[in-house]
Structures are given as structure tokens and as C-alpha cells.
Design a protein around this motif. Structure first.
Motif, PDB file in Angstrom:
ATOM      1  N   ASP A 167      -6.107  -1.311  -4.647  1.00 42.16           N
ATOM      2  CA  ASP A 167      -5.359  -2.072  -3.645  1.00 42.16           C
ATOM      3  C   ASP A 167      -6.062  -3.394  -3.334  1.00 42.16           C
ATOM      4  OD1 ASP A 167      -3.321  -2.467  -1.866  1.00 42.16           O
ATOM      5  OD2 ASP A 167      -3.755  -0.717  -0.604  1.00 42.16           O
ATOM      6  N   ASP A 168      -5.286  -4.426  -3.109  1.00 44.20           N
ATOM      7  CA  ASP A 168      -5.818  -5.737  -2.694  1.00 44.20           C
ATOM      8  C   ASP A 168      -6.841  -6.306  -3.660  1.00 44.20           C
ATOM      9  OD1 ASP A 168      -4.305  -6.154  -0.340  1.00 44.20           O
ATOM     10  OD2 ASP A 168      -5.523  -4.643   0.690  1.00 44.20           O
ATOM     11  N   THR A 221       0.835  -1.201   0.000  1.00 49.77           N
ATOM     12  CA  THR A 221       0.000   0.000   0.000  1.00 49.77           C
ATOM     13  C   THR A 221       0.871   1.253   0.000  1.00 49.77           C
ATOM     14  OG1 THR A 221      -1.791  -1.160   1.118  1.00 49.77           O
ATOM     15  CG2 THR A 221      -1.796   1.238   1.275  1.00 49.77           C
TER      16      THR A 221
HETATM   17 MG    MG Z   1      -2.152  -2.914   2.028  1.00 49.49          MG
END
Ligand code: MG
Ligand code: ADP
Length: 458
Positions: free
Chosen positions: A225-226, A168
Motif C-alpha cells: 500500500d502507498d 486500501t
Molecule cells: Mg490507504
């Protein structure tokens, strides 16, 4: 609406959006305990700490989104454990712990600088504050190259790696640099995949797909993200795919992170996977001692703390799991040294470190291991414990055997018996095979570390 009814509606909604085994494992036994009308905060109870952490980290946005759709006055959700495991009384320590908790909370990165409302970026995550070492230098170089030459160099940039290793931070650093350099000329947007999922679900329900399309397709740098959480949810995945293509065709930059490489996200649609594989894939690994020490020094300096090098060296040597944990230990050290004016001695340091680094998973059961493995690979726990010959459970079962041996020290005959009434030689073979493959395949190694990490957090 009664609390019960509200929660049933929410669960009904979520059940449609996540896989059945996940729903049964994580949310079926949840309860809505309380709703604070004045503050709009809802308290949700989960049966144990593991479930609490898991739900909080994976489903919070989904839960909040769903609650809000039903009741617009709701602003946030808190989670708590009901029926806590009696082996671990919830409030053992007294005042000191409270004091410490509130200090640590005030140090928590979550409460630090405001997230930019337009880009969703956290200004804390910059290249300047990112320490480069052998575990992340390729990822870092790729990220810098992308920031310099958006949409042209590596597109998409796909960063993968375990929990707390800086994904991140790194992908937001690209966003922050681009936003700073180009000011208003370039639109940057950071979204967790949960945010993306929520937006799409909301839009489908409210027939506002056009809004979402516009929001996501009208940008120059999209950071998601993710991404592993998007896989398998058809409507969202499709929308993401279209968004991806539109941006890609217009030479817009796409940056993605995941806890594993594209070919290991079992639910990811083939066409999306091949799109990802057409770009640049880089990983962040576990930092070595030098990197850990450098990170500690940087963080201490950033926050204006002066801590003895000896102490930092000791922490760097012993806290190896991930960087988030490293920061946690640093915060505790700072608490004792600066706030309580106590010099840290060896005993205290040992205490802090062993509190943070739980190396003895005392309360983990064989069932927990099987469930964690099953959940990670998105297969049914039953398929691991019975004689199923399905190809997709072969490796998860071997990994479960390996973990039962490695973490719980169960005997081979016992392991074989538990997982499909197999012979002890099967268990031995599985453990040897996984051990060997781990030393050759960092991807596999990382998967296993991720599963362990979840289990340690119980
Ligand atoms: Mg993360
Ligand atoms: P991930 O997204 O991989 O789970 P994060 O990016 O959230 O991990 O990192 C966890 C914490 O560790 C963050 O506070 C981040 O700033 C810090 N961190 C991770 N990698 C580095 C690094 N190389 N240098 C400095 N801080 C780092």
C-alpha cells in the motif's frame, strides 16, 4: 538513555532514510516530550496540527521502528502539538466534546476488527462492503478479476487515487477474498510501504537480509500500500525491485496502491516504473452523489443505524471531498441521534457538516501553500519562490500560483512578486494554464486536490 539523546538518535537514523527537505520540514522541530516507562509509550511533540497529522500518517512506522531498535521496551508513539497556534485554543469545548470524541473514537475504523496477524489484512475490507460507482467501477472490476485469477490476469495491479477514496479497502478486498477462498493453500501478505521500508532498514542494520527476503518472496499475493513512499530510498527500492521480479517471474500476484500514477512519482526508479506500467493501472476517483449516498446507506446499515433518508441525502450532497470524511459525518449524526436521543434538525446538521468540511482555510498562509506544493513534488520550497529555471519546478510553481489565487485570493501582482519577483502577467498565465489543464487532465486535478486536502487539514 535521556529522552533528548534517544530522540537525537532517532532523528539521526530517520534523516538517513527520508529526503532532506522532508526531514527539515517535518521532523527537525520535533521533540520527545515524555516516555512512559511502564506502558512503553513515547510522546512526541510537533509544532502544529499539520505537522502532527503529516508525521503521524507518513512517518509513524519509521519513528516507531527506529525507537524500538534503540530501546526495545518501547511499544508505541503518541503525537501532540506543542506551541499550538494561539488562534486555535486546544481545549475550547468542555465535556460534550470529550464525550463526543470518545464516542467517535470508539467508532473509528482503526479500532474495529482485529487485523489478521498472518496476512495483515483487516477483515472489514471486503468486496461486499465496497460500494461500486462510476468513480471506481473499472478499478473494482480489475480487482475482482485479479481475485479470481491470481497471478494470471493483471500483474501487477496498480491502483491509484487521492486520500480516502478506497484504495486500501479495494486492494485488501482482493486479499481477503483470496485468503477466504484458498484458506491455507495460498499465502497472502498485505504491507504498507512503511512496513516494507522498516523491515528492509532493520534487516540491513542487523544483517538479517535473508529473513526479509524469505518473508517477502515466499508469498503468492503481495499487496503493498502507498508505494509512493518507497521511491527514492535506494536500499528499499532495490529490495522491492528484486522482490517484485522474483514474485513476478514465478507468476505470483502483486497488487500496489499509490496516491498517483507511476509516471508521477518523481523519485521512482525507471526500471520499477516500467514494471508497473507493464501491468494494469487503474484509478479511483471522487465519488459522485449517487455513490456517496449509497456508501452512507451501506455504512449506516453495516453498523445497524437507522437514519432518515433526508439526512443522508443532505450529507451526501454536501460532503464531497472523500469517503473518510463522509464516514466521519455519519458517525457524528449517529452520535446525536442515537446516543443523545436528539432528533437532528437542519441547524444541527449544518453545524456537523461545516465542522467536518472545513471550506474556509482561515489560517493557511502563502508559505504553507508553497511548502505543501514543494513537499508534494519533492522540490525545495526555495526553488519555487526564487527565479530558478529548473524544469522540475516549472509546474509546481504554476500550481503554487494557482493555489495562492484559488485558496488565498491573493492578487496577481502579489503572487508574481512572491514567487520569484515575476510579472503579474506570469501569474495570470499560470492560473489560466492550470485551470485549463485541470479540466483536461484528471491526474493533475487529483494532485491539486491532494495538496489542498493536506492544507485543509492544518
Ligand atoms: Mg490507504
Ligand atoms: P485510501 O486508502 O484511498 O486513502 P481507504 O480505503 O482507507 O482510502 O478508504 C477510506 C474509508 O472509506 C474506509 O473506511 C473505507 O472502508 C471507506 N470506503 C472507501 N471507498 C469505499 C467504497 N467504495 N465503498 C464503501 N466504503 C468505502
Amino acid at each position: 538513555m535521556e529522552n533528548n539523546e534517544l530522540w537525537e538518535n532517532v532523528l539521526g537514523d530517520i534523516e538517513l532514510q527520508i529526503s532532506r527537505p522532508n526531514f527539515l520540514t517535518w521532523l527537525k522541530h520535533s521533540k520527545l516530550l515524555d516516555k512512559n516507562e511502564r506502558e512503553g509509550i513515547v510522546m512526541v511533540g510537533l509544532p502544529n496540527n499539520f505537522a502532527k497529522e503529516w508525521v503521524k500518517s507518513r512517518y509513524h512506522k519509521l519513528i516507531l521502528g527506529s525507537l524500538r531498535n534503540i530501546d526495545g521496551s518501547i511499544k508505541n508513539v503518541d503525537y501532540t502539538v506543542v506551541n499550538q497556534n494561539p488562534l486555535r485554543p486546544p481545549h475550547t469545548a468542555a465535556k460534550n466534546a470529550q464525550e463526543e470524541a470518545s464516542f467517535l473514537e470508539s467508532q473509528s475504523p482503526l479500532l474495529e476488527p482485529e487485523v489478521n496477524p498472518k496476512t495483515n489484512l483487516n477483515p472489514r475490507y471486503t468486496f461486499d462492503s465496497f460500494v461500486v460507482g462510476s468513480s471506481n467501477e473499472i478499478a473494482h472490476a480489475a480487482a475482482e478479476a485479479v481475485a479470481k485469477d491470481i497471478g494470471k490476469k493483471y500483474n501487477p495491479l496498480f491502483v491509484y487515487g487521492g486520500v480516502g477514496l478506497g484504495k486500501t479497502h479495494l486492494i485488501q478486498a482482493v486479499g481477503n477474498r483470496v485468503a477466504a477462498r484458498h484458506k491455507h493453500a495460498v499465502n497472502v501478505l498485505y504491507a504498507s510501504s512503511e512496513k516494507f521500508i522498516n523491515d528492509v532498514v532493520w534487516a540491513v542494520r542487523n544483517r538479517r537480509m535473508e529473513d526479509v527476503k524469505k518473508k517477502y518472496r515466499d508469498i503468492d499475493v503481495l499487496i503493498v500500500d502507498d508505494i509512493q513512499f518507497i521511491g527514492g530510498k535506494t536500499a528499499t527500492e532495490q529490495e522491492f525491485f528484486y522482490t517484485f521480479n522474483t514474485l513476478y517471474e514465478h507468476n505470483k500476484q502483486i497488487i500496489i496502491s499509490s496516491d498517483r500514477p507511476p509516471n508521477s512519482i518523481p523519485t521512482l526508479e525507471e526500471r520499477l516504473r516500467s514494471r508497473f506500467e507493464g501491468g494494469m493501472i487503474v484509478d479511483v476517483g471522487y465519488p459522485d452523489y449517487e455513490t456517496r449516498l449509497a456508501i452512507l446507506k451501506t455504512k449506516a446499515r453495516e453498523r445497524g443505524f437507522f437514519i432518515d433518508d433526508k439526512v443522508l441525502e443532505e450529507v451526501a450532497a454536501r460532503v464531497q471531498k472523500n469517503i473518510r470524511e463522509l464516514e466521519g459525518v455519519l458517525n457524528k449524526v449517529v452520535f446525536y441521534e442515537q446516543c443523545k436521543n436528539e432528533k437532528i434538525d437542519e441547524k444541527k446538521l449544518n453545524e456537523i457538516i461545516s465542522e467536518a468540511v472545513q471550506v474556509t482555510p482561515k489560517n493557511i498562509t502563502a508559505n504553507d501553500v508553497v511548502r505543501a506544493v514543494a513537499d508534494f513534488f519533492e522540490v525545495a520550497p526555495n526553488d519555487i519562490t526564487n527565479r530558478s529555471r529548473k524544469q522540475e519546478v516549472v509546474q509546481p510553481r504554476q500550481i503554487a500560483m494557482y493555489l495562492l489565487r484559488d485558496m488565498l485570493k491573493l492578487s496577481y501582482p502579489h503572487i508574481g512578486d512572491r514567487l520569484g519577483k515575476r510579472d503579474h502577467t506570469t501569474a495570470i498565465h499560470a492560473c489560466e494554464k492550470i485551470t485549463k489543464e485541470c479540466s483536461r487532465d484528471p491526474g493533475l486535478n487529483q494532485k491539486i486536490l491532494l495538496i489542498k486536502e493536506r492544507l485543509y487539514k492544518m
